[in-house]
Scaffold this motif. Structure first.
Motif, PDB file in Angstrom:
ATOM      1  N   ALA A 121       0.833  -1.214   0.000  1.00 50.22           N
ATOM      2  CA  ALA A 121       0.000   0.000   0.000  1.00 50.22           C
ATOM      3  C   ALA A 121       0.862   1.256   0.000  1.00 50.22           C
ATOM      4  O   ALA A 121       0.541   2.248  -0.657  1.00 50.22           O
ATOM      5  CB  ALA A 121      -0.929  -0.004   1.207  1.00 50.22           C
ATOM      6  N   ARG A 122       1.978   1.208   0.735  1.00 58.13           N
ATOM      7  CA  ARG A 122       2.835   2.410   0.772  1.00 58.13           C
ATOM      8  C   ARG A 122       3.504   2.650  -0.569  1.00 58.13           C
ATOM      9  O   ARG A 122       3.653   3.786  -0.995  1.00 58.13           O
ATOM     10  CB  ARG A 122       3.903   2.260   1.864  1.00 58.13           C
ATOM     11  N   HIS A 123       3.910   1.559  -1.221  1.00 55.83           N
ATOM     12  CA  HIS A 123       4.649   1.719  -2.475  1.00 55.83           C
ATOM     13  C   HIS A 123       3.774   1.936  -3.693  1.00 55.83           C
ATOM     14  O   HIS A 123       4.180   2.591  -4.635  1.00 55.83           O
ATOM     15  CB  HIS A 123       5.552   0.505  -2.701  1.00 55.83           C
ATOM     16  N   ARG A 124       2.595   1.363  -3.666  1.00 61.88           N
ATOM     17  CA  ARG A 124       1.795   1.385  -4.905  1.00 61.88           C
ATOM     18  C   ARG A 124       0.783   2.511  -4.955  1.00 61.88           C
ATOM     19  O   ARG A 124       0.254   2.811  -6.015  1.00 61.88           O
ATOM     20  CB  ARG A 124       1.033   0.065  -5.062  1.00 61.88           C
ATOM     21  N   LEU A 125       0.426   3.049  -3.797  1.00 62.95           N
ATOM     22  CA  LEU A 125      -0.603   4.095  -3.803  1.00 62.95           C
ATOM     23  C   LEU A 125      -0.017   5.415  -3.330  1.00 62.95           C
ATOM     24  O   LEU A 125       0.933   5.437  -2.546  1.00 62.95           O
ATOM     25  CB  LEU A 125      -1.770   3.696  -2.887  1.00 62.95           C
ATOM     26  N   SER A 126      -0.609   6.491  -3.806  1.00 66.48           N
ATOM     27  CA  SER A 126      -0.239   7.830  -3.326  1.00 66.48           C
ATOM     28  C   SER A 126      -1.242   8.234  -2.261  1.00 66.48           C
ATOM     29  O   SER A 126      -2.450   8.286  -2.540  1.00 66.48           O
ATOM     30  CB  SER A 126      -0.323   8.841  -4.469  1.00 66.48           C
ATOM     31  N   TRP A 127      -0.726   8.517  -1.089  1.00 63.51           N
ATOM     32  CA  TRP A 127      -1.604   8.821   0.048  1.00 63.51           C
ATOM     33  C   TRP A 127      -1.606  10.312   0.347  1.00 63.51           C
ATOM     34  O   TRP A 127      -0.563  10.967   0.291  1.00 63.51           O
ATOM     35  CB  TRP A 127      -1.131   8.072   1.292  1.00 63.51           C
ATOM     36  N   ILE A 128      -2.747  10.815   0.732  1.00 63.81           N
ATOM     37  CA  ILE A 128      -2.827  12.195   1.217  1.00 63.81           C
ATOM     38  C   ILE A 128      -2.390  12.196   2.682  1.00 63.81           C
ATOM     39  O   ILE A 128      -1.690  13.077   3.153  1.00 63.81           O
ATOM     40  CB  ILE A 128      -4.271  12.737   1.078  1.00 63.81           C
ATOM     41  N   LYS A 129      -2.819  11.155   3.366  1.00 62.84           N
ATOM     42  CA  LYS A 129      -2.471  10.992   4.770  1.00 62.84           C
ATOM     43  C   LYS A 129      -2.171   9.514   4.976  1.00 62.84           C
ATOM     44  O   LYS A 129      -2.954   8.666   4.522  1.00 62.84           O
ATOM     45  CB  LYS A 129      -3.692  11.412   5.607  1.00 62.84           C
ATOM     46  N   PRO A 130      -1.059   9.173   5.629  1.00 60.06           N
ATOM     47  CA  PRO A 130      -0.727   7.747   5.768  1.00 60.06           C
ATOM     48  C   PRO A 130      -1.701   7.019   6.704  1.00 60.06           C
ATOM     49  O   PRO A 130      -2.276   7.634   7.601  1.00 60.06           O
ATOM     50  CB  PRO A 130       0.681   7.764   6.355  1.00 60.06           C
ATOM     51  N   PHE A 131      -1.863   5.731   6.483  1.00 58.74           N
ATOM     52  CA  PHE A 131      -2.751   4.944   7.358  1.00 58.74           C
ATOM     53  C   PHE A 131      -2.000   4.594   8.640  1.00 58.74           C
ATOM     54  O   PHE A 131      -0.767   4.528   8.649  1.00 58.74           O
ATOM     55  CB  PHE A 131      -3.223   3.676   6.634  1.00 58.74           C
ATOM     56  N   HIS A 132      -2.773   4.378   9.735  1.00 59.46           N
ATOM     57  CA  HIS A 132      -2.113   3.979  10.980  1.00 59.46           C
ATOM     58  C   HIS A 132      -2.368   2.513  11.321  1.00 59.46           C
ATOM     59  O   HIS A 132      -1.651   1.916  12.086  1.00 59.46           O
ATOM     60  CB  HIS A 132      -2.505   4.900  12.147  1.00 59.46           C
ATOM     61  N   THR A 133      -3.418   1.915  10.752  1.00 60.03           N
ATOM     62  CA  THR A 133      -3.714   0.515  11.065  1.00 60.03           C
ATOM     63  C   THR A 133      -3.865  -0.241   9.751  1.00 60.03           C
ATOM     64  O   THR A 133      -4.667   0.172   8.906  1.00 60.03           O
ATOM     65  CB  THR A 133      -5.042   0.417  11.861  1.00 60.03           C
ATOM     66  N   VAL A 134      -3.088  -1.296   9.580  1.00 63.47           N
ATOM     67  CA  VAL A 134      -3.144  -1.994   8.287  1.00 63.47           C
ATOM     68  C   VAL A 134      -4.494  -2.693   8.129  1.00 63.47           C
ATOM     69  O   VAL A 134      -5.171  -2.544   7.124  1.00 63.47           O
ATOM     70  CB  VAL A 134      -2.003  -3.025   8.149  1.00 63.47           C
ATOM     71  N   GLN A 135      -4.857  -3.496   9.121  1.00 60.74           N
ATOM     72  CA  GLN A 135      -6.155  -4.156   8.990  1.00 60.74           C
ATOM     73  C   GLN A 135      -6.837  -4.327  10.333  1.00 60.74           C
ATOM     74  O   GLN A 135      -6.177  -4.486  11.356  1.00 60.74           O
ATOM     75  CB  GLN A 135      -6.020  -5.503   8.299  1.00 60.74           C
ATOM     76  N   ASP A 136      -8.148  -4.267  10.284  1.00 57.76           N
ATOM     77  CA  ASP A 136      -8.956  -4.521  11.473  1.00 57.76           C
ATOM     78  C   ASP A 136     -10.147  -5.333  10.967  1.00 57.76           C
ATOM     79  O   ASP A 136     -11.144  -4.785  10.530  1.00 57.76           O
ATOM     80  CB  ASP A 136      -9.405  -3.181  12.084  1.00 57.76           C
ATOM     81  N   CYS A 137      -9.969  -6.651  10.961  1.00 57.90           N
ATOM     82  CA  CYS A 137     -10.970  -7.507  10.326  1.00 57.90           C
ATOM     83  C   CYS A 137     -11.383  -8.628  11.257  1.00 57.90           C
ATOM     84  O   CYS A 137     -10.559  -9.164  11.999  1.00 57.90           O
ATOM     85  CB  CYS A 137     -10.401  -8.161   9.062  1.00 57.90           C
ATOM     86  N   ASP A 138     -12.658  -8.956  11.213  1.00 58.44           N
ATOM     87  CA  ASP A 138     -13.138 -10.153  11.878  1.00 58.44           C
ATOM     88  C   ASP A 138     -14.173 -10.769  10.948  1.00 58.44           C
ATOM     89  O   ASP A 138     -15.313 -10.296  10.860  1.00 58.44           O
ATOM     90  CB  ASP A 138     -13.752  -9.789  13.238  1.00 58.44           C
ATOM     91  N   LEU A 139     -13.738 -11.804  10.230  1.00 63.35           N
ATOM     92  CA  LEU A 139     -14.626 -12.374   9.213  1.00 63.35           C
ATOM     93  C   LEU A 139     -15.907 -12.922   9.823  1.00 63.35           C
ATOM     94  O   LEU A 139     -16.958 -12.897   9.191  1.00 63.35           O
ATOM     95  CB  LEU A 139     -13.901 -13.487   8.445  1.00 63.35           C
ATOM     96  N   SER A 140     -15.819 -13.419  11.050  1.00 59.22           N
ATOM     97  CA  SER A 140     -17.038 -14.019  11.604  1.00 59.22           C
ATOM     98  C   SER A 140     -18.095 -12.955  11.904  1.00 59.22           C
ATOM     99  O   SER A 140     -19.286 -13.235  11.920  1.00 59.22           O
ATOM    100  CB  SER A 140     -16.729 -14.861  12.839  1.00 59.22           C
ATOM    101  N   LEU A 141     -17.660 -11.715  12.087  1.00 55.37           N
ATOM    102  CA  LEU A 141     -18.630 -10.637  12.340  1.00 55.37           C
ATOM    103  C   LEU A 141     -18.918  -9.816  11.080  1.00 55.37           C
ATOM    104  O   LEU A 141     -19.727  -8.894  11.106  1.00 55.37           O
ATOM    105  CB  LEU A 141     -18.080  -9.681  13.413  1.00 55.37           C
ATOM    106  N   GLY A 142     -18.199 -10.120  10.009  1.00 56.18           N
ATOM    107  CA  GLY A 142     -18.376  -9.334   8.792  1.00 56.18           C
ATOM    108  C   GLY A 142     -17.773  -7.945   8.932  1.00 56.18           C
ATOM    109  O   GLY A 142     -18.207  -6.999   8.286  1.00 56.18           O
ATOM    110  N   ARG A 143     -16.723  -7.822   9.798  1.00 60.88           N
ATOM    111  CA  ARG A 143     -16.067  -6.509   9.935  1.00 60.88           C
ATOM    112  C   ARG A 143     -14.777  -6.543   9.137  1.00 60.88           C
ATOM    113  O   ARG A 143     -13.883  -7.349   9.426  1.00 60.88           O
ATOM    114  CB  ARG A 143     -15.766  -6.220  11.408  1.00 60.88           C
ATOM    115  N   ILE A 144     -14.683  -5.682   8.130  1.00 66.46           N
ATOM    116  CA  ILE A 144     -13.510  -5.705   7.259  1.00 66.46           C
ATOM    117  C   ILE A 144     -13.049  -4.270   7.047  1.00 66.46           C
ATOM    118  O   ILE A 144     -13.749  -3.476   6.403  1.00 66.46           O
ATOM    119  CB  ILE A 144     -13.842  -6.368   5.905  1.00 66.46           C
ATOM    120  N   LYS A 145     -11.893  -3.940   7.598  1.00 69.63           N
ATOM    121  CA  LYS A 145     -11.373  -2.578   7.439  1.00 69.63           C
ATOM    122  C   LYS A 145      -9.886  -2.651   7.135  1.00 69.63           C
ATOM    123  O   LYS A 145      -9.151  -3.359   7.830  1.00 69.63           O
ATOM    124  CB  LYS A 145     -11.589  -1.778   8.721  1.00 69.63           C
TER     125      LYS A 145
END
Ligand code: 6R9
Length: 676
Positions: free
Chosen positions: A70-94
């Protein structure tokens, strides 16, 4: 159709984009070892020496892998602080939370900065030889004018714009203009009927529709604006319709309509991009499920774009300067990810194909490959099967020496078609990548490449998981099958950035469809076989979704329409094996007792209804009128039995003990013989 020329070159690239871009190329150029050549940001990943160790790393160190990409391939306006916050069993995908970017800047501005005159789009119009090329500079200008126009007409961040257009530069500019101002796009395949379009506009609560006066395909003109007029009548949310002129024929304009190209010319060529959070919605795309109502699959900004870009580059070995020819319509996910977002994020040149594989003759694809010097060709098995029947001469007439990779998508590719594609189209020298994925996966998940360029490819197999993808097979008891060879329900064991986040306005349906069948896993709805070597082959849907010429359609959607006919008591629709289309549509129809219509007239009437309410491709190939349907004692239609009857596999009918009335089966066998 309006195409910009002589744009006054105002540089729109912001300094952050320039910075990120420079460092990207510094890294890209510096490293010389194999991994560096393969994927510069992977240098330094522990234990990674080659492609297969990179795949292993990407799965077991998913956060490090995707953060670097993500850092190398995309141009960011503001960098992300958390790569992923996912729980497939709850359907939470970030993914990439805290980060902000603009997708249109990633697809346009950063390339305009380095190579403004590079061709972004080649619009392969219906008439061979009439293609139009659009540079990055021109596409940015179109996008900005359109973004400003939408803004001026009140379209704000988060509003939904429905795009009902065939593949053309203004359709791509419309998608990117939405992305630029933070609006959500909802592209509806321009072959859908007015009612199907209206249903999608209503569900999406779209305020704006963008269309063309007429479509042109295989020499025929279709009245797209008229279809929009009919749809919009039943859509109170729609306030305005932008109409571009694909042909010179004027159409009746209503109070809501505006001439898009004329209005665009009044707009500025600079349009400030909206800073979007990684998880803001980028688009909705409606697709069929196993119930009657199509679902609006939701994709978000950063994760989707990164996944489309990475798969486009690695699955097809796309190199800078290549011409990428994906012939899918932009109304499908394949058009979104591999005609638009993947190639443009990579600064590539991408073809927008307006015609059909056999117009004006069965040499169309290969004549286009020769004329446009296409390097990667990406199409559907249904077209390959159709073309192989016309014979090799239509291919051999044309120079295909530019081709490097051949891709297949949308449905299983049978061995005969695979071998013909490889041997005749690719002269035996281009790898054929059978790519498995779905609207919901955002991009390709199982595919022979990337891997060592000499690694084996087995005809008809999708083969290997892409970076970050961990497929598993589930047995009928819901347990993961670990041995090989094996068959089972295909699930993906961990989240990846390109996956859908929800179903528009129905997160519960998302959870029930994809997350609950096998808690903790993403359930794909497909069955698969894994060979003793560990290679995957997709065997087809496990639910009541069929695949007609690569178009996904729920049997329930067709039944729903058939049942609306006043003479029909009930119906059951199944898919059957079809030489060209992969699957055809077979409808069993029970008439009401007092129905006195002629069956022939009714067949015609039912076909018209399906065509009017859904689309032509969903029309039944066969309609068999029956006295009753085979049902269990609890009243469930035994579709399994109907499928076997149509396949004439009478020995495979299986357990009929739960059948309510065995005579129903005999009647159907008799009727089927008479019909076919
Ligand atoms: C990209 C796309 C998805 C369904 C999917 C599966 C079938 C797609 C395939 C394939 C076998 C392949 N499918 N690619 N089956 N081999 N290479 O087609 O998305 O329209 O959502 O359809 O298509 O059944 O579940 P979508």
């Amino acid at each position: 159709m309006w195409l910009p020329c002589g744009c006054t070159s105002k540089t729109i690239v912001t300094s952050y984009a320039r910075r990120v871009f420079k460092s990207y190329f510094r890294v890209f150029g510096r490293w010389k070892c194999n991994v560096a050549a393969l994927m510069p940001e992977a240098v330094g990943f522990e234990g990674v020496k080659d492609c297969s160790s990179l795949q292993e790393f990407s799965v077991s160190n998913s956060a490090s892998f995707w953060a670097a990409a993500a850092r190398h391939r995309l141009s960011w306006i503001k960098p992300f602080h958390t790569v992923q916050d996912c729980d497939l069993s709850l359907g939470r995908i970030k993914w990439f939370e805290g980060g902000q970017l603009n997708v249109s800047v990633n697809c346009l501005d950063r390339h305009v900065h380095t190579c403004p005159e590079r061709v972004a789009l080649i619009w392969e119009r219906d008439e061979p030889g009439s293609e139009i090329k659009v540079t990055y500079r021109q596409l940015l200008e179109m996008t900005c004018r359109l973004g400003n126009l939408l803004r001026r007409h009140g379209v704000k961040k988060g509003d939904c714009v429905t795009i009902y257009m065939p593949p053309c530069p203004l359709a791509v500019a419309s998608m990117l203009a939405c992305a630029r101002i933070g609006a959500v796009h909802n592209v509806v395949f321009a072959g859908f009927s007015a009612e199907a379009l209206a249903e999608r506009i209503r569900d999406a609560q779209s305020s704006t529709v963008i269309t063309v006066n007429q479509g042109v395909r295989a020499g025929k003109v279709t009245e797209l604006k008229r279809t929009v007029d009919a749809a919009v009548k039943d859509c109170p949310s729609v306030q305005q319709v932008l109409v571009a002129m694909r042909t010179e024929n004027p159409v009746t304009m209503t109070a809501k309509d505006m001439d898009m190209e004329e209005e665009m010319l009044k707009e500025d060529v600079v349009c400030e991009p909206e800073a979007m959070d990684s998880e803001d919605v980028l688009f909705l795309l409606y697709t069929s499920g196993s119930t009657g109502k199509p679902k609006g699959v939701v994709h978000t900004q950063a994760g989707y774009l990164l996944y489309a870009a990475l798969t486009h580059r690695y699955v097809f070995s796309y190199q800078d300067g290549d011409v990428f020819g994906c012939v899918a319509d932009i109304g499908w996910i394949t058009g979104h990810s591999y005609s638009v977002y993947g190639p443009l994020a990579n600064g590539g040149t991408t073809v927008l194909f307006e015609s059909t594989p056999i117009y004006p003759d069965p040499g169309r694809y290969w004549e286009m490959v020769q004329r446009l010097k296409i390097n990667q060709f990406y199409g559907a098995p249904t077209a390959i099967r159709l073309l192989l029947k016309y014979g090799d001469q239509w291919v051999q007439k044309y120079d295909r020496s530019t081709l490097k990779t051949l891709g297949s998508v949308g449905e299983p590719i049978n061995t005969e078609a695979w071998e013909w594609y490889h041997r005749v189209v690719g002269d035996g020298r281009c790898p054929v990548v059978d790519t498995w994925w779905q609207t919901e996966t955002g991009g390709i998940c199982i595919t022979p490449r990337p891997s060592d360029p000499d690694a084996e490819i087995v005809p008809g197999m999708a083969m290997r998981p892409f970076f970050g993808i961990k497929p598993v097979l589930m047995d009928t008891e819901g347990k993961v099958v670990t041995s090989n060879p094996a068959s089972g329900a295909l699930c993906l064991a961990q989240p990846w950035p390109g996956m859908a986040r929800t179903i528009h306005n129905n997160h519960q349906r998302f959870i029930e469809t994809y997350c609950q069948p096998h808690p903790g896993y993403f359930f794909t709805g497909d069955g698969a076989y894994r060979s003793k070597e560990g290679y995957y082959q997709i065997t087809g849907r496990l639910d009541d979704v069929i695949n007609v010429s690569g178009h996904r359609i729920g049997t329930a959607e067709i039944e729903d329409v058939v049942n609306q006919c006043s003479a029909v008591a009930e119906s059951a629709v199944i898919g059957y094996s079809h030489d060209i289309k992969g699957q055809g549509v077979y409808a069993f129809v029970v008439l009401k007792k007092d129905a006195d219509d002629q069956e022939a007239d009714l067949s015609q009437q039912l076909n018209n209804m399906v065509s009017k309410k859904i689309a032509k491709y969903a029309c039944p190939d066969f309609i068999q009128f029956v006295q009753r349907l085979p049902k269990t004692r609890s009243g469930k239609i035994m579709r399994r039995v109907l499928r076997k009857l149509v396949e004439r596999d009478l020995d495979g009918l299986g357990d009929l003990s739960t059948l309510d009335d065995p005579a129903a089966v005999q009647e159907i066998i008799q009727g089927h013989r008479e019909l076919c």
